[in-house]
Write a protein that holds these residues in place. Structure first.
Motif, PDB file in Angstrom:
ATOM      1  N   ARG A  73       8.627 -24.440  -5.304  1.00  0.00           N
ATOM      2  CA  ARG A  73       8.505 -25.107  -6.600  1.00  0.00           C
ATOM      3  C   ARG A  73       7.129 -25.758  -6.744  1.00  0.00           C
ATOM      4  O   ARG A  73       6.497 -25.677  -7.792  1.00  0.00           O
ATOM      5  CB  ARG A  73       9.599 -26.164  -6.750  1.00  0.00           C
ATOM      6  CG  ARG A  73       9.556 -26.896  -8.097  1.00  0.00           C
ATOM      7  CD  ARG A  73      10.765 -27.780  -8.309  1.00  0.00           C
ATOM      8  NE  ARG A  73      10.830 -28.860  -7.340  1.00  0.00           N
ATOM      9  CZ  ARG A  73      11.720 -28.959  -6.375  1.00  0.00           C
ATOM     10  NH1 ARG A  73      12.640 -28.011  -6.233  1.00  0.00           N
ATOM     11  NH2 ARG A  73      11.727 -29.978  -5.550  1.00  0.00           N
ATOM     12  N   THR A  74       6.656 -26.371  -5.668  1.00  0.00           N
ATOM     13  CA  THR A  74       5.330 -26.995  -5.688  1.00  0.00           C
ATOM     14  C   THR A  74       4.236 -25.945  -5.865  1.00  0.00           C
ATOM     15  O   THR A  74       3.322 -26.107  -6.685  1.00  0.00           O
ATOM     16  CB  THR A  74       5.095 -27.780  -4.392  1.00  0.00           C
ATOM     17  OG1 THR A  74       6.084 -28.818  -4.286  1.00  0.00           O
ATOM     18  CG2 THR A  74       3.705 -28.419  -4.376  1.00  0.00           C
ATOM     19  N   LEU A  75       4.353 -24.847  -5.111  1.00  0.00           N
ATOM     20  CA  LEU A  75       3.340 -23.796  -5.193  1.00  0.00           C
ATOM     21  C   LEU A  75       3.329 -23.125  -6.563  1.00  0.00           C
ATOM     22  O   LEU A  75       2.278 -22.702  -7.049  1.00  0.00           O
ATOM     23  CB  LEU A  75       3.596 -22.751  -4.104  1.00  0.00           C
ATOM     24  CG  LEU A  75       3.428 -23.218  -2.657  1.00  0.00           C
ATOM     25  CD1 LEU A  75       3.845 -22.115  -1.692  1.00  0.00           C
ATOM     26  CD2 LEU A  75       1.997 -23.650  -2.383  1.00  0.00           C
TER      27      LEU A  75
ATOM     28  N   GLN B 153      11.895 -26.134  -2.373  1.00  0.00           N
ATOM     29  CA  GLN B 153      11.025 -27.263  -2.732  1.00  0.00           C
ATOM     30  C   GLN B 153       9.554 -26.894  -2.563  1.00  0.00           C
ATOM     31  O   GLN B 153       8.719 -27.203  -3.418  1.00  0.00           O
ATOM     32  CB  GLN B 153      11.363 -28.468  -1.860  1.00  0.00           C
ATOM     33  CG  GLN B 153      10.523 -29.706  -2.135  1.00  0.00           C
ATOM     34  CD  GLN B 153      10.893 -30.859  -1.216  1.00  0.00           C
ATOM     35  OE1 GLN B 153      11.968 -30.892  -0.623  1.00  0.00           O
ATOM     36  NE2 GLN B 153       9.995 -31.804  -1.066  1.00  0.00           N
ATOM     37  N   VAL B 154       9.236 -26.230  -1.454  1.00  0.00           N
ATOM     38  CA  VAL B 154       7.858 -25.801  -1.218  1.00  0.00           C
ATOM     39  C   VAL B 154       7.421 -24.808  -2.293  1.00  0.00           C
ATOM     40  O   VAL B 154       6.324 -24.912  -2.855  1.00  0.00           O
ATOM     41  CB  VAL B 154       7.720 -25.170   0.183  1.00  0.00           C
ATOM     42  CG1 VAL B 154       6.354 -24.505   0.347  1.00  0.00           C
ATOM     43  CG2 VAL B 154       7.922 -26.227   1.260  1.00  0.00           C
TER      44      VAL B 154
ATOM     45  N   ARG C 271       3.673 -24.381  -9.422  1.00  0.00           N
ATOM     46  CA  ARG C 271       3.123 -25.197 -10.516  1.00  0.00           C
ATOM     47  C   ARG C 271       1.783 -24.656 -11.001  1.00  0.00           C
ATOM     48  O   ARG C 271       1.368 -24.932 -12.128  1.00  0.00           O
ATOM     49  CB  ARG C 271       2.963 -26.646 -10.045  1.00  0.00           C
ATOM     50  CG  ARG C 271       4.279 -27.385  -9.850  1.00  0.00           C
ATOM     51  CD  ARG C 271       4.058 -28.758  -9.241  1.00  0.00           C
ATOM     52  NE  ARG C 271       5.333 -29.456  -9.054  1.00  0.00           N
ATOM     53  CZ  ARG C 271       5.473 -30.563  -8.346  1.00  0.00           C
ATOM     54  NH1 ARG C 271       4.412 -31.097  -7.750  1.00  0.00           N
ATOM     55  NH2 ARG C 271       6.652 -31.131  -8.221  1.00  0.00           N
TER      56      ARG C 271
END
Length: 254
Positions: free
Chosen positions: A139-141, A136-137, A143
């Motif tokens: 995936r955010t980074l 999850q972390v 972007r």
């Protein structure tokens, strides 16, 4: 047959604990803010919480939030468990809550202390970060065109299903106090985890490591959140990625 209440029983970990306990023949009650018939906001407590605990033998406390309120929720749960005559309270915590000066970690440590001082039979298990959270972390980074990572950071992700297995087994047993930590099979650089994630998801991104400042970063850099002596998990991050994205075999290690 034992009656077991699982708080946060619809969450990533809680739902797996529920499945395992039901498979073991126990009567399992699922408590969450929106899951009926035991829809309870632990921060408020009240008669609905008392009803959920009535006749319960064991409580597995998985409910948590990073938005604050864990200590209040735990205090309400413990008070209600005492009134209900619960014999065993099992709590899932995080490796490093006593070494990393992060607000959420401090709250988890405070809850551990409340559990230990509750007067109930208790068991506390600490685990390293789940594969799901690391993904999850990342995936955010990812972007952004460039994935910016904290330099010299490492992690030891563990498969959530393995933690659920252990937590369910503890709930079926007698109160045992603080148990040995559960860590993933590998201590990895965060860069290697990021590159494995990018490979598995087919994303092309530059990866840049940036040194940070502050006590929390220093504690993470020193490995305060790791448990290399308790690398008992079997599932690797690449295996998790392969199961989720259908790839991941090209992930680099380091």
């Amino acid at each position: 047959m034992t009656t077991i209440l699982v708080t946060g029983g619809t969450g990533t970990l809680g739902r797996l604990v529920v499945e395992r306990l039901r498979a073991g023949g126990h009567e399992v009650r699922v408590l969450s803010r929106r899951s009926r018939p035991y829809a309870v906001d632990l921060r408020e407590g009240g008669s609905a919480l008392d009803a959920a605990l009535a006749g319960a033998d064991t409580v597995v406390h998985c409910a948590t939030t990073q938005r604050g309120g864990d200590e209040r929720s735990a205090a309400n749960l413990i008070a209600a468990a005492r009134r209900a005559g619960v014999s065993h309270l099992v709590y899932i915590s995080i490796v490093g809550v006593d070494r990393v000066p992060l607000g959420y970690y401090r709250s988890k440590l405070a809850v551990e202390q409340l559990v230990a001082e509750s007067g109930l039979g208790w068991t506390v298990l600490r685990a390293t970060q789940f594969h799901d959270l690391v993904a999850q972390v990342l995936r955010t980074l990812a972007r952004l065109p460039v994935v910016v990572l904290p330099a010299h950071a490492r992690d030891q992700p563990v498969e959530v299903a393995e933690v659920a297995d252990r937590l369910a087994a503890l709930a079926e047993g007698a109160p045992a106090g603080r148990m040995p930590d559960v860590g993933g099979p590998e201590v990895r650089t965060f860069e290697s985890l990021a590159r494995a994630y990018l490979d598995a998801t087919g994303r092309r991104r530059a990866v840049v490591n940036v040194p940070l400042a502050g006590k929390t970063y220093r504690a993470f850099r020193a490995g305060g959140h790791l448990a290399p002596g308790h690398a008992v998990g079997k599932g690797t991050f690449e295996e998790y990625l392969a199961g989720r994205f259908g790839g991941g075999e090209g992930g680099r290690r380091g």
